[in-house]
Design a protein around this motif. Sequence first.
Motif, mmCIF file in Angstrom:
data_model
loop_
_atom_site.group_PDB
_atom_site.id
_atom_site.type_symbol
_atom_site.label_atom_id
_atom_site.label_comp_id
_atom_site.label_asym_id
_atom_site.label_seq_id
_atom_site.Cartn_x
_atom_site.Cartn_y
_atom_site.Cartn_z
ATOM 1 N N GLY A 55 0.939 -1.279 -0.129
ATOM 2 C CA GLY A 55 0.042 0.039 -0.022
ATOM 3 C C GLY A 55 0.782 1.336 -0.100
ATOM 4 O O GLY A 55 0.467 2.253 -0.698
ATOM 5 N N ASP A 56 2.021 1.115 0.811
ATOM 6 C CA ASP A 56 2.823 2.499 0.739
ATOM 7 C C ASP A 56 3.428 2.438 -0.569
ATOM 8 O O ASP A 56 3.717 3.854 -1.135
ATOM 9 C CB ASP A 56 4.030 2.116 2.048
ATOM 10 C CG ASP A 56 4.789 3.358 2.148
ATOM 11 O OD1 ASP A 56 4.260 4.390 2.022
ATOM 12 O OD2 ASP A 56 6.083 3.396 2.153
ATOM 13 N N TRP A 57 4.049 1.500 -1.111
ATOM 14 C CA TRP A 57 4.507 1.650 -2.650
ATOM 15 C C TRP A 57 3.489 2.207 -3.284
ATOM 16 O O TRP A 57 3.877 3.070 -4.299
ATOM 17 C CB TRP A 57 5.010 0.317 -3.033
ATOM 18 C CG TRP A 57 5.497 0.244 -4.389
ATOM 19 C CD1 TRP A 57 6.695 0.625 -4.802
ATOM 20 C CD2 TRP A 57 4.596 -0.005 -5.562
ATOM 21 N NE1 TRP A 57 6.798 0.452 -6.158
ATOM 22 C CE2 TRP A 57 5.584 0.129 -6.846
ATOM 23 C CE3 TRP A 57 3.623 -0.798 -5.795
ATOM 24 C CZ2 TRP A 57 5.095 -0.506 -8.028
ATOM 25 C CZ3 TRP A 57 2.954 -0.829 -6.936
ATOM 26 C CH2 TRP A 57 3.969 -0.748 -8.291
ATOM 27 N N LEU A 58 2.356 1.821 -3.480
ATOM 28 C CA LEU A 58 1.329 2.045 -4.368
ATOM 29 C C LEU A 58 0.837 3.647 -4.259
ATOM 30 O O LEU A 58 0.694 4.371 -4.925
ATOM 31 C CB LEU A 58 0.128 1.135 -4.426
ATOM 32 C CG LEU A 58 -1.183 1.637 -5.131
ATOM 33 C CD1 LEU A 58 -0.775 1.362 -6.808
ATOM 34 C CD2 LEU A 58 -2.192 0.746 -4.913
ATOM 35 N N ARG A 59 0.811 4.045 -2.773
ATOM 36 C CA ARG A 59 0.601 5.400 -2.652
ATOM 37 C C ARG A 59 1.620 6.416 -3.258
ATOM 38 O O ARG A 59 1.521 7.406 -3.564
ATOM 39 C CB ARG A 59 0.559 5.751 -1.045
ATOM 40 C CG ARG A 59 0.406 7.124 -0.524
ATOM 41 C CD ARG A 59 0.608 6.963 0.816
ATOM 42 N NE ARG A 59 1.697 6.747 1.361
ATOM 43 C CZ ARG A 59 2.914 7.535 1.566
ATOM 44 N NH1 ARG A 59 2.908 8.710 0.900
ATOM 45 N NH2 ARG A 59 3.993 6.934 1.992
ATOM 46 N N ARG A 60 3.242 5.816 -2.948
ATOM 47 C CA ARG A 60 4.155 6.859 -3.458
ATOM 48 C C ARG A 60 4.207 6.826 -4.961
ATOM 49 O O ARG A 60 4.488 7.777 -5.592
ATOM 50 C CB ARG A 60 5.452 6.064 -2.869
ATOM 51 C CG ARG A 60 5.704 6.546 -1.308
ATOM 52 C CD ARG A 60 7.094 6.057 -0.918
ATOM 53 N NE ARG A 60 6.892 4.436 -0.775
ATOM 54 C CZ ARG A 60 7.773 3.596 -1.313
ATOM 55 N NH1 ARG A 60 8.717 4.149 -2.159
ATOM 56 N NH2 ARG A 60 7.592 2.472 -0.860
ATOM 57 N N ARG A 61 3.721 5.585 -5.799
ATOM 58 C CA ARG A 61 3.588 5.713 -7.325
ATOM 59 C C ARG A 61 2.589 6.614 -7.657
ATOM 60 O O ARG A 61 2.622 7.372 -8.514
ATOM 61 C CB ARG A 61 3.116 4.329 -7.744
ATOM 62 C CG ARG A 61 4.370 3.418 -7.664
ATOM 63 C CD ARG A 61 5.350 3.668 -8.723
ATOM 64 N NE ARG A 61 4.732 3.119 -10.238
ATOM 65 C CZ ARG A 61 5.651 3.043 -11.258
ATOM 66 N NH1 ARG A 61 7.004 3.573 -10.992
ATOM 67 N NH2 ARG A 61 5.122 2.834 -12.266
ATOM 68 N N LEU A 62 1.244 6.635 -7.013
ATOM 69 C CA LEU A 62 0.208 7.476 -7.405
ATOM 70 C C LEU A 62 0.723 8.981 -7.261
ATOM 71 O O LEU A 62 0.548 9.871 -8.039
ATOM 72 C CB LEU A 62 -1.077 7.116 -6.454
ATOM 73 C CG LEU A 62 -1.595 5.644 -7.008
ATOM 74 C CD1 LEU A 62 -2.958 5.354 -6.105
ATOM 75 C CD2 LEU A 62 -2.108 5.726 -8.547
ATOM 76 N N ALA A 64 3.589 10.117 -7.250
ATOM 77 C CA ALA A 64 4.666 10.551 -8.163
ATOM 78 C C ALA A 64 3.942 10.965 -9.291
ATOM 79 O O ALA A 64 4.304 11.583 -10.132
ATOM 80 C CB ALA A 64 5.720 9.538 -8.256
ATOM 81 N N CYS A 65 2.954 10.179 -9.787
ATOM 82 C CA CYS A 65 2.293 10.271 -11.068
ATOM 83 C C CYS A 65 1.649 11.526 -11.292
ATOM 84 O O CYS A 65 1.327 12.139 -12.166
ATOM 85 C CB CYS A 65 1.414 9.218 -11.285
ATOM 86 S SG CYS A 65 2.310 7.474 -11.875
ATOM 87 N N ARG A 66 0.968 11.839 -10.163
ATOM 88 C CA ARG A 66 0.146 13.151 -9.819
ATOM 89 C C ARG A 66 0.990 14.293 -9.748
ATOM 90 O O ARG A 66 0.586 15.397 -10.215
ATOM 91 C CB ARG A 66 -0.824 13.037 -8.677
ATOM 92 C CG ARG A 66 -2.220 12.479 -9.126
ATOM 93 C CD ARG A 66 -2.977 12.351 -7.909
ATOM 94 N NE ARG A 66 -3.092 11.112 -7.106
ATOM 95 C CZ ARG A 66 -3.034 11.172 -5.956
ATOM 96 N NH1 ARG A 66 -3.032 11.899 -5.245
ATOM 97 N NH2 ARG A 66 -2.945 9.626 -5.389
ATOM 98 N N ALA A 67 2.364 14.239 -9.261
ATOM 99 C CA ALA A 67 3.153 15.383 -9.054
ATOM 100 C C ALA A 67 3.762 15.702 -10.554
ATOM 101 O O ALA A 67 4.233 16.898 -10.675
ATOM 102 C CB ALA A 67 4.183 15.040 -8.306
ATOM 103 N N THR A 68 3.766 15.043 -11.275
ATOM 104 C CA THR A 68 4.587 15.406 -12.686
ATOM 105 C C THR A 68 3.682 15.186 -13.875
ATOM 106 O O THR A 68 3.497 14.138 -14.414
ATOM 107 C CB THR A 68 5.825 14.395 -13.046
ATOM 108 O OG1 THR A 68 5.392 13.008 -12.782
ATOM 109 C CG2 THR A 68 6.777 14.442 -11.900
#
Length: 82
Positions: A55-62, A64-68
């Motif tokens: 869940g933490d990995w998925l949260r960080r991926r999402l 990062a996708c929203r930030a760029t």
Amino acid sequence: MTGPSRRWRRGGSLVAWWLLFALGLWLVGQAIGRPASLTACVASAALVGFVGETGDWLRRRLRACRATPGTRPAVRVKPTRR
């Protein structure tokens, strides 16, 4: 600190936290009068840890996708002949 020593340190830290969590589950079970085997607590701690890390990995991926924005792979268009 780089390389193998960093990996050993991180792996040791993860194992220590996992074992402490398993021991905590076992102690809570003993305290509330619903004891479980230590093996079951270790398996439960591993499952909870896996789900939490995923869940933490998925949260960080999402995040990062929203930030760029606008960094999706470009669609390749074939040039047309006239």
